[in-house]
Scaffold this motif. Structure first.
Motif, short mmCIF file in Angstrom:
data_model
loop_
_atom_site.label_atom_id
_atom_site.label_comp_id
_atom_site.label_asym_id
_atom_site.label_seq_id
_atom_site.Cartn_x
_atom_site.Cartn_y
_atom_site.Cartn_z
N VAL A 245 0.84 -1.20 0.00
CA VAL A 245 0.00 0.00 0.00
C VAL A 245 0.88 1.26 0.00
O VAL A 245 0.62 2.22 -0.73
CB VAL A 245 -0.95 0.00 1.21
CG1 VAL A 245 -1.66 1.34 1.34
CG2 VAL A 245 -1.98 -1.11 1.07
N GLY A 246 1.94 1.22 0.80
CA GLY A 246 2.84 2.37 0.84
C GLY A 246 3.52 2.61 -0.50
O GLY A 246 3.61 3.74 -0.98
N ARG A 247 4.00 1.53 -1.14
CA ARG A 247 4.65 1.67 -2.45
C ARG A 247 3.66 2.19 -3.50
O ARG A 247 4.00 2.97 -4.37
CB ARG A 247 5.22 0.33 -2.89
CG ARG A 247 6.43 -0.14 -2.09
CD ARG A 247 7.72 0.54 -2.57
NE ARG A 247 8.85 0.19 -1.72
CZ ARG A 247 9.69 -0.82 -1.96
NH1 ARG A 247 9.50 -1.59 -3.02
NH2 ARG A 247 10.70 -1.05 -1.14
N TRP A 248 2.43 1.69 -3.42
CA TRP A 248 1.42 2.15 -4.38
C TRP A 248 1.15 3.64 -4.18
O TRP A 248 1.07 4.40 -5.15
CB TRP A 248 0.15 1.33 -4.20
CG TRP A 248 -1.01 1.83 -5.02
CD1 TRP A 248 -1.02 2.09 -6.36
CD2 TRP A 248 -2.32 2.13 -4.55
NE1 TRP A 248 -2.25 2.54 -6.76
CE2 TRP A 248 -3.08 2.58 -5.66
CE3 TRP A 248 -2.94 2.07 -3.30
CZ2 TRP A 248 -4.42 2.95 -5.54
CZ3 TRP A 248 -4.27 2.44 -3.19
CH2 TRP A 248 -5.00 2.89 -4.31
N MET A 249 1.01 4.06 -2.93
CA MET A 249 0.77 5.48 -2.67
C MET A 249 1.97 6.33 -3.09
O MET A 249 1.83 7.44 -3.61
CB MET A 249 0.45 5.68 -1.19
CG MET A 249 -0.87 5.06 -0.76
SD MET A 249 -1.21 5.26 1.01
CE MET A 249 -1.49 7.03 1.10
N GLU A 250 3.18 5.79 -2.87
CA GLU A 250 4.38 6.50 -3.34
C GLU A 250 4.35 6.67 -4.85
O GLU A 250 4.63 7.75 -5.38
CB GLU A 250 5.64 5.69 -2.98
CG GLU A 250 6.04 5.74 -1.53
CD GLU A 250 7.21 4.79 -1.28
OE1 GLU A 250 7.90 4.44 -2.25
OE2 GLU A 250 7.39 4.39 -0.12
N ALA A 251 4.02 5.58 -5.56
CA ALA A 251 4.00 5.64 -7.02
C ALA A 251 2.98 6.65 -7.52
O ALA A 251 3.25 7.42 -8.45
CB ALA A 251 3.69 4.25 -7.59
N ARG A 252 1.82 6.67 -6.88
CA ARG A 252 0.79 7.65 -7.27
C ARG A 252 1.27 9.06 -6.99
O ARG A 252 1.12 9.96 -7.81
CB ARG A 252 -0.50 7.39 -6.50
CG ARG A 252 -1.29 6.20 -6.95
CD ARG A 252 -2.64 6.17 -6.27
NE ARG A 252 -3.42 7.35 -6.60
CZ ARG A 252 -4.46 7.80 -5.87
NH1 ARG A 252 -4.80 7.17 -4.77
NH2 ARG A 252 -5.12 8.85 -6.24
N ALA A 253 1.83 9.27 -5.80
CA ALA A 253 2.24 10.61 -5.41
C ALA A 253 3.40 11.12 -6.25
O ALA A 253 3.41 12.27 -6.70
CB ALA A 253 2.61 10.63 -3.92
N THR A 254 4.41 10.27 -6.48
CA THR A 254 5.55 10.71 -7.28
C THR A 254 5.13 10.96 -8.73
O THR A 254 5.69 11.83 -9.40
CB THR A 254 6.70 9.70 -7.25
OG1 THR A 254 6.20 8.40 -7.58
CG2 THR A 254 7.33 9.65 -5.87
N ASP A 255 4.15 10.23 -9.22
CA ASP A 255 3.66 10.50 -10.57
C ASP A 255 2.99 11.86 -10.64
O ASP A 255 3.10 12.57 -11.64
CB ASP A 255 2.69 9.41 -11.00
CG ASP A 255 2.31 9.53 -12.46
OD1 ASP A 255 3.21 9.68 -13.30
OD2 ASP A 255 1.10 9.52 -12.77
N ARG A 256 2.32 12.23 -9.57
CA ARG A 256 1.70 13.57 -9.55
C ARG A 256 2.75 14.67 -9.60
O ARG A 256 2.50 15.75 -10.11
CB ARG A 256 0.85 13.73 -8.28
CG ARG A 256 -0.43 12.92 -8.29
CD ARG A 256 -1.13 12.99 -6.95
NE ARG A 256 -1.55 14.35 -6.62
CZ ARG A 256 -1.94 14.73 -5.40
NH1 ARG A 256 -1.94 13.84 -4.41
NH2 ARG A 256 -2.31 15.96 -5.19
N THR A 257 3.95 14.39 -9.08
CA THR A 257 4.99 15.41 -9.14
C THR A 257 5.46 15.66 -10.56
O THR A 257 6.06 16.69 -10.83
CB THR A 257 6.21 14.99 -8.29
OG1 THR A 257 6.84 13.84 -8.87
CG2 THR A 257 5.82 14.70 -6.86
N ARG A 258 5.20 14.72 -11.47
CA ARG A 258 5.60 14.91 -12.87
C ARG A 258 4.55 15.69 -13.65
O ARG A 258 4.76 16.05 -14.80
CB ARG A 258 5.82 13.57 -13.55
CG ARG A 258 6.91 12.71 -12.93
CD ARG A 258 7.07 11.44 -13.76
NE ARG A 258 8.11 10.59 -13.21
CZ ARG A 258 7.88 9.61 -12.36
NH1 ARG A 258 6.66 9.37 -11.95
NH2 ARG A 258 8.87 8.87 -11.91
#
Length: 774
Positions: A245-258
């Motif tokens: 869950v943490g990795r998934w949230m990281e992936a979503r959040a870091t994608d938003r930074t792009r």
């Protein structure tokens, strides 16, 4: 595509690679080390962007770099390059020309060009697929983990079959859902290395395999207090679920930074109405084509509400362009025939015909995207420290976990309890937040800056803004508008001012001198009808003359006239004065000046309020410099006039020698040396390419408050990075001793570790809401 050869090249080259398979800071640091061991190679690998920027000189080819990454255990794909690929298949892999890839010599073997937007596509597709995979695994793990936890911890469900049910439910979680951790750990172990995934995989497998052995030997206890050995299926399942869950949230959040960069690339028009001539009739017609078919020299039409398709020059029409999307400038910019326009700006009123001057990768918008990508791929000194720490952290944690297991086993005689504590150490120690602390903040900060017309060229710039205590401002084009404007008309006798301006503008219409253009612009702005002139003659260094009806009218220096009335002899306004007259007598005095931008005084007050000393530097004479300084609030003692370009450089160097950390703000070729010498060079967007190349920050807005915004945003980004690193370091420093002491349960440890990474990314995302002061 262009075929390449495998000949060695000695020129410096650069390539951007999309890296797949990275999961933590140890991964990026390991790839950097492997690439850095190659002769002449300098590599920067960014975990958040999943990109590597590699610069090298010598006989290496891009294929050598790709193979090195693959041997390290990760996937690699070319995004853009200015270097040849080895012709192993007879066809080169796609890339972009030096204009996109960055500095480096052009080569006849350079791979075929394509639009800069394609560079982000592979990484974007990988990111989306990775998000979906993590989401699917997290959902399945959560569904199976809940009953495992219930069976293990809820009183009354301690039936004899409970251990076997837990085994059945936990096995898919450990074997399938946790597979990304196991796979990454195995790949790095095969190369004799370890990453944060090593800690996770070992922790989960240790809990599962211990429990599996207990169940298969029939020694499993039922319930929390039953006789026999306790099983840790719930620990393995819960840790896996939390981390997924943490990795998934990281992936979503870091994608938003792009998102900022992707939106920037999407600002351009998708199609364009090109003017073509019918070969049969010779008549012109409009033909709408995709924007990537536009060529230099093409003429295209921009109607009200449409985006300008590419950089160009207005041939026909007048309008106002909304440049906020590209430059951040809030006020529309008036354009007329001869005005340069930028692709991505929006036409607000009239119909324009534009001739294309730059297309594709050469446009301003593409250049902005390249600068932002370069900044996002760079690393601040604080990030390099984090990478060095993470590179040695995992082996230390493995050793610490082994000692913890041995120590607790010897001290308590309970191998199950010893294993539980050791697993907690492995899980809680994962410094994933450390690897995300800098790149995520840098991604968001530079992306937000690009939306506001502030281009930060690299992460090192953030450190420089923090240390700056002195700002040196070039006058012309920075504090002032850089354009001559009519500021005063004084007449003798009963001659009306508008009549004097009409006559002066009529004569000056034939001249290209800046003073002449200012006088003519003033007359046009007042909608004055100009009389016809004949017999125009320029008087180099003195002025101009022309005949209006039967009268020869002179405009120029005072010594062109035999008589200059006393009221015209000493104009009150500061600036350059020309006199208008005929029959040997001056009749009016017109003064033009480089006017101070209305926002400059406010910006300098803001810099003063931030504790920065402001100096005014100009090649103009003392009187003009002091007038400008007085208008904007800079003390006389910090004004330096009559300086040449080398003097500007020397002044910056002198301030540095006196212990000052200097930011230089300029816009011209004559500022380039000083911009390069300064600790922080800031180039105004209205200036030259030379100045922009020498600067660390490029402002697409011409107003001085943009300097304040750039300093504030840079400092806010650096502050966010430090907050992230403080949390990441502090979390591990505090949590590991607690885990060693047996205070933290493995499930709590897994949740806390996942939460730590999400907290860091969420803190970075706050920069998306950053706004300029006032």
């Amino acid at each position: 595509m262009t075929q390449t050869t495998d000949r060695p090249l000695e020129e410096p080259h650069e390539v951007d690679l999309a890296i797949t398979g990275m999961t933590c800071a140890s991964c990026s640091a390991r790839i950097e080390r492997k690439l850095g061991k190659l002769d002449g190679v300098d590599a920067v690998v960014n975990l958040a962007t999943e990109k590597a920027t590699v610069r090298w000189s010598g006989p290496l080819t891009v294929e050598d770099l790709l193979e090195t990454v693959r041997r390290t255990g990760y996937g690699a794909e070319v995004l853009s390059t200015d270097a040849p690929l080895r012709a192993t298949t007879g066809t080169a892999t796609g890339g972009v020309p030096p204009a996109v890839a960055g500095p480096g010599p052009a080569s006849t073997d350079t791979v075929e060009a394509h639009p800069v937007e394609r560079a982000a596509a592979p990484s974007r597709r990988h990111q989306v697929s990775r998000q979906e995979d993590l989401r699917r695994r997290a959902v399945v793990a959560a569904v199976l983990t809940v009953p495992v936890v219930v069976l293990a911890m809820v009183p009354g469900l301690d039936v004899a079959a409970s251990p076997w049910l837990q085994l059945v439910l936990a096995t898919p979680v450990v074997a399938w859902a946790a597979w990304p951790f196991h796979r990454a750990a195995a790949l790095t172990a095969r190369h004799g290395a370890s990453t944060m995934d090593t800690l996770v995989s070992l922790g989960v497998l240790a809990a599962y395999l211990w429990s599996l052995g207990v169940v298969l030997t029939g020694n499993a206890a039922t319930g929390m207090s039953g006789e026999g050995s306790h099983v840790w299926f719930e620990t393995a399942a819960v840790v896996t679920t939390f981390l997924l869950v943490g990795r998934w949230m990281e992936a979503r959040a870091t994608d938003r930074t792009r998102d900022a960069l992707r939106r920037l690339l999407d600002l351009g028009a998708k199609d364009v109405a090109v003017l073509v001539t019918d070969p049969a009739s010779g008549a012109e017609r409009e033909e709408r084509v995709p924007v990537d078919q536009l060529a230099v020299g093409d003429r295209f039409v921009v109607r009200p509400g449409e985006k300008v398709a590419s950089d160009g020059v207005v041939l026909d029409g007048r309008s106002a362009l909304d440049t906020a999307l590209v430059t951040g400038e809030s006020q529309p910019v008036d354009v007329a025939p001869g005005s340069e326009v930028t692709g991505g700006t929006v036409n607000t009123t009239g119909r324009l015909v534009v001739r294309t001057t730059r297309v594709g990768a050469e446009t301003t918008l593409a250049g902005i995207a390249r600068l932002v990508e370069r900044a996002q791929a760079s690393k601040a000194p604080v990030q390099r420290l984090a990478d060095r720490v993470s590179a040695v952290f995992v082996p230390l944690v493995l050793a610490l976990a082994a000692l913890t297991l041995l120590g607790w086993w010897l001290a308590s005689g309970d191998p199950a309890r010893a294993l539980e504590v050791a697993i907690s150490v492995l899980v809680i120690a994962c410094p994933c937040a450390l690897g995300l602390a800098t790149p995520t903040a840098l991604l968001v900060g530079t992306g937000r800056g690009a939306r506001l017309g502030i281009l930060i060229k690299g992460a090192d710039v953030l450190e420089d803004t923090r240390r700056v205590d002195t700002v040196v401002l070039d006058k012309t084009g920075t504090v002032t508008s850089g354009e001559m404007t009519l500021v005063e008309v004084v007449t003798a006798g009963r001659l009306p001012k508008d009549q004097a301006l009409r006559a002066a503008a009529a004569v000056e219409a034939g001249s290209e001198h800046p003073v002449a253009r200012a006088v003519l612009a003033a007359a046009r702005s007042r909608a004055l009808d100009l009389p016809e002139t004949t017999d125009f003659q320029a008087l180099p260094g003195a002025g101009a003359r022309a005949r209006i009806k039967d009268t020869e009218v002179l405009v120029g220096r005072a010594d062109l006239f035999a008589e200059v009335p006393r009221e015209l002899a000493t104009p009150s306004a500061e600036g350059t004065t020309v006199w208008l007259g005929w029959d040997g007598r001056a009749r009016a005095a017109l003064t033009v000046a480089d006017t101070v931008r209305r926002s400059s005084a406010r910006a300098i007050r803001a810099l003063d309020a931030s504790g920065l000393l402001c100096y005014l530097l100009t090649g103009d004479h003392d009187r003009a410099a002091l007038t400008v300084a007085r208008d904007v609030g800079i003390p006389v003692g910090r004004v330096v006039a009559d300086v040449r370009p080398q003097d500007k450089h020397a002044m910056v160097a002198d301030l540095q020698a006196r212990g000052r950390v200097v930011a230089m703000v300029g816009d011209g070729v004559n500022d380039a040396a000083a911009l390069a010498q300064a600790d922080l060079g800031i180039a105004m967007g209205s200036g030259t390419d030379v100045a922009a190349d020498a600067a660390d920050i490029v402002l697409l807005r011409s107003e001085l408050p943009a300097v304040v915004d750039a300093m504030d945003l840079s400092r806010a980004t650096l502050r966010t990075i430090r907050q992230n690193l403080g949390w990441a370091f502090g979390y591990n420093v505090a949590a590991i001793p607690l885990a060693v002491a047996g205070v933290l349960d493995p499930m709590v440890a897994g949740g806390a570790m996942a939460l730590s990474s999400v907290l860091v990314v969420s803190n970075s995302l706050r920069l998306r809401r950053w706004s300029p002061r006032g």
